[in-house]
Design a protein around this motif. Structure first.
Motif, short mmCIF file in Angstrom:
data_model
loop_
_atom_site.label_atom_id
_atom_site.label_comp_id
_atom_site.label_asym_id
_atom_site.label_seq_id
_atom_site.Cartn_x
_atom_site.Cartn_y
_atom_site.Cartn_z
N GLU A 114 0.82 -1.21 0.00
CA GLU A 114 0.00 0.00 0.00
C GLU A 114 0.86 1.26 0.00
OE1 GLU A 114 -2.64 -0.26 3.32
OE2 GLU A 114 -3.84 -1.88 2.44
N ASP A 115 2.08 1.14 0.50
CA ASP A 115 3.01 2.27 0.52
C ASP A 115 3.86 2.32 -0.75
OD1 ASP A 115 2.05 2.98 3.01
OD2 ASP A 115 4.05 3.35 3.84
N GLY A 116 3.53 1.48 -1.73
CA GLY A 116 4.27 1.49 -2.98
C GLY A 116 5.62 0.81 -2.89
N VAL A 117 5.81 -0.01 -1.87
CA VAL A 117 7.08 -0.73 -1.68
C VAL A 117 6.89 -2.17 -2.15
CG1 VAL A 117 8.79 -1.51 0.01
CG2 VAL A 117 7.72 0.75 0.25
N THR A 118 7.86 -2.69 -2.87
CA THR A 118 7.78 -4.03 -3.43
C THR A 118 7.98 -5.10 -2.37
OG1 THR A 118 8.68 -3.20 -5.52
CG2 THR A 118 8.74 -5.58 -5.18
N VAL A 119 7.18 -6.17 -2.47
CA VAL A 119 7.29 -7.30 -1.54
C VAL A 119 7.66 -8.56 -2.30
CG1 VAL A 119 6.11 -8.76 0.14
CG2 VAL A 119 5.61 -6.31 0.06
N TYR A 120 8.77 -9.18 -1.90
CA TYR A 120 9.20 -10.45 -2.46
C TYR A 120 8.98 -11.53 -1.40
CZ TYR A 120 11.78 -7.28 -5.56
OH TYR A 120 12.12 -6.28 -6.44
N GLY A 121 8.18 -12.52 -1.74
CA GLY A 121 7.91 -13.60 -0.81
C GLY A 121 8.68 -14.86 -1.18
N PHE A 122 9.08 -15.61 -0.18
CA PHE A 122 9.79 -16.87 -0.39
C PHE A 122 9.21 -17.91 0.56
CE2 PHE A 122 12.63 -13.50 -1.58
CZ PHE A 122 13.30 -13.96 -2.71
N GLY A 123 8.73 -19.02 0.02
CA GLY A 123 8.16 -20.06 0.88
C GLY A 123 8.00 -21.36 0.12
N GLU A 124 7.60 -22.39 0.82
CA GLU A 124 7.42 -23.69 0.20
C GLU A 124 6.13 -23.72 -0.62
OE1 GLU A 124 7.53 -26.47 3.41
OE2 GLU A 124 9.69 -26.24 3.73
N ARG A 125 5.99 -24.75 -1.45
CA ARG A 125 4.81 -24.87 -2.31
C ARG A 125 3.52 -24.95 -1.49
NH1 ARG A 125 6.12 -25.79 -7.65
NH2 ARG A 125 8.24 -26.52 -8.05
N LYS A 126 3.62 -25.35 -0.24
CA LYS A 126 2.44 -25.46 0.63
C LYS A 126 1.93 -24.09 1.08
CE LYS A 126 5.05 -25.82 4.96
NZ LYS A 126 5.36 -26.66 6.14
N THR A 127 2.68 -23.02 0.79
CA THR A 127 2.27 -21.69 1.21
C THR A 127 0.87 -21.36 0.69
OG1 THR A 127 4.58 -20.96 1.11
CG2 THR A 127 2.89 -19.25 1.21
N PRO A 128 -0.04 -20.93 1.56
CA PRO A 128 -1.41 -20.60 1.12
C PRO A 128 -1.44 -19.54 0.03
CG PRO A 128 -1.31 -20.76 3.51
CD PRO A 128 0.12 -20.81 3.02
N ASP A 129 -2.43 -19.65 -0.85
CA ASP A 129 -2.57 -18.70 -1.95
C ASP A 129 -2.64 -17.25 -1.47
OD1 ASP A 129 -2.57 -20.80 -3.70
OD2 ASP A 129 -4.72 -20.78 -4.08
N ALA A 130 -3.28 -17.02 -0.33
CA ALA A 130 -3.48 -15.66 0.14
C ALA A 130 -2.16 -14.92 0.31
CB ALA A 130 -4.24 -15.68 1.47
N PHE A 131 -1.19 -15.55 0.95
CA PHE A 131 0.11 -14.89 1.14
C PHE A 131 0.85 -14.76 -0.18
CE2 PHE A 131 4.70 -15.40 2.73
CZ PHE A 131 4.89 -14.03 2.78
N ARG A 132 0.83 -15.81 -1.00
CA ARG A 132 1.52 -15.76 -2.29
C ARG A 132 0.98 -14.61 -3.14
NH1 ARG A 132 0.44 -21.95 -3.51
NH2 ARG A 132 0.31 -21.18 -5.65
N ASN A 133 -0.33 -14.46 -3.18
CA ASN A 133 -0.94 -13.43 -4.03
C ASN A 133 -0.82 -12.03 -3.45
OD1 ASN A 133 -1.75 -15.35 -5.91
ND2 ASN A 133 -3.71 -15.70 -4.91
N ALA A 134 -0.50 -11.94 -2.16
CA ALA A 134 -0.32 -10.63 -1.53
C ALA A 134 1.04 -10.02 -1.86
CB ALA A 134 -0.48 -10.74 -0.01
N CYS A 135 1.95 -10.83 -2.39
CA CYS A 135 3.30 -10.37 -2.74
C CYS A 135 3.35 -9.90 -4.19
CB CYS A 135 4.31 -11.50 -2.54
SG CYS A 135 4.41 -12.16 -0.86
N ASP A 136 4.33 -9.06 -4.50
CA ASP A 136 4.55 -8.68 -5.90
C ASP A 136 5.15 -9.85 -6.67
OD1 ASP A 136 4.07 -5.63 -6.25
OD2 ASP A 136 5.15 -5.79 -4.36
N LYS A 137 6.03 -10.58 -6.01
CA LYS A 137 6.65 -11.76 -6.60
C LYS A 137 6.85 -12.79 -5.49
CE LYS A 137 10.78 -13.42 -9.08
NZ LYS A 137 10.02 -14.27 -10.02
N PHE A 138 6.48 -14.03 -5.79
CA PHE A 138 6.65 -15.09 -4.80
C PHE A 138 7.43 -16.24 -5.43
CE2 PHE A 138 5.79 -18.70 -2.17
CZ PHE A 138 5.72 -18.17 -0.89
N THR A 139 8.48 -16.66 -4.74
CA THR A 139 9.34 -17.73 -5.26
C THR A 139 9.27 -18.94 -4.34
OG1 THR A 139 10.87 -16.10 -6.20
CG2 THR A 139 11.70 -18.35 -5.90
#
Length: 247
Positions: A114-139
């Motif tokens: 919301e502050d215009g700052v990029t979020v990169y997420g890193f987690g296992e394939r089991k990571t829920p969709d909600a967190f993955r989709n909340a990031c700009d990029k999720f690996t």
């Protein structure tokens, strides 16, 4: 778009991530900018977190102690979230890297963006969709696994790739690529590969050609076989193959 000089804050949930993976994670993060803050959160009195001692020391990651004062409450997550907001308010960072498979960080990722700052997420394939989709990029951490040198160059390595026939049968993947190419295409139907990749990641933050075993997006697109591909001085471009006209 990430820049080499971007300052990044790397926040790691030790309860959720193995220290054996941190080498590959930090190597990936180095592509997005400079990790000027690196912190790992956990209750270091727990025996299962002992492996983090050497990893944190080697990579100069600051361990943040947080006792589990109440059973069933994740105090570590709360400490990470509070620190993230404090760092966000400084206005120093162009990106935050949240290393966890925990959906509790979904709102944090959304708030940072919301502050215009990029979020990169890193987690296992089991990571829920909600967190993955909340990031700009999720690996996915699984695609960052480092292979043994003697295995990497053998015929066994490509076996992890999803074969072309199966790729073409992946309706979600092919449909998303078709739409991205159509959106990014010019009047002649040609789309720049880089633009297609950006559109795919905007629609699916966890999109990564490595999820299917291909090191580059161009390799994945070629394997699918649904597009005509040309290499030009300005880069690679593609268009959907035209159906053969009946004789």
């Amino acid at each position: 778009m990430a820049q080499p000089n971007d300052l990044l804050a790397v926040l790691i949930d030790a309860d959720n991530v193995s220290p054996a993976r941190i080498d590959a994670v930090l190597a990936e993060i180095a592509q997005y900018g400079t990790a000027s803050v690196k912190r790992v959160y956990g209750d270091w009195t727990k025996t299962q977190l002992r492996g983090w001692k050497d990893a944190a020391s080697e990579h100069v990651i600051q361990p943040i102690q947080q006792f589990d004062n109440t059973t069933g409450k994740n105090a570590t997550d709360s400490a990470l979230i509070i620190d993230a907001m404090d760092l966000l308010y400084t206005g120093r960072f162009q990106g935050f890297c949240i290393v966890s498979s925990d959906s509790d960080f979904t709102r944090l990722a959304s708030r940072i963006r919301e502050d215009g700052v990029t979020v990169y997420g890193f987690g296992e394939r089991k990571t829920p969709d909600a967190f993955r989709n909340a990031c700009d990029k999720f690996t996915f951490l699984e695609v960052l696994e480092v292979e043994e040198p003697e295995v990497a160059d053998t015929a066994a390595a490509p076996s992890t790739r999803v074969p072309p026939a199966k790729l073409r049968g992946d309706a979600k993947l092919t449909s998303a690529l078709r739409k991205a190419v159509d959106t990014a295409s010019d009047d002649d139907g040609w789309a720049n590969l880089g633009a297609v990749g950006q559109l795919m990641r905007k629609q699916q933050p966890d999109f990564d050609s490595r999820n299917w075993g291909y090191a580059k997006l161009s390799d994945l697109v070629k394997a699918i076989g649904l597009f005509t591909i040309e290499t030009k001085p300005g880069g690679i471009r593609l268009q959907l193959k035209k159906k053969s006209q009946p004789a």
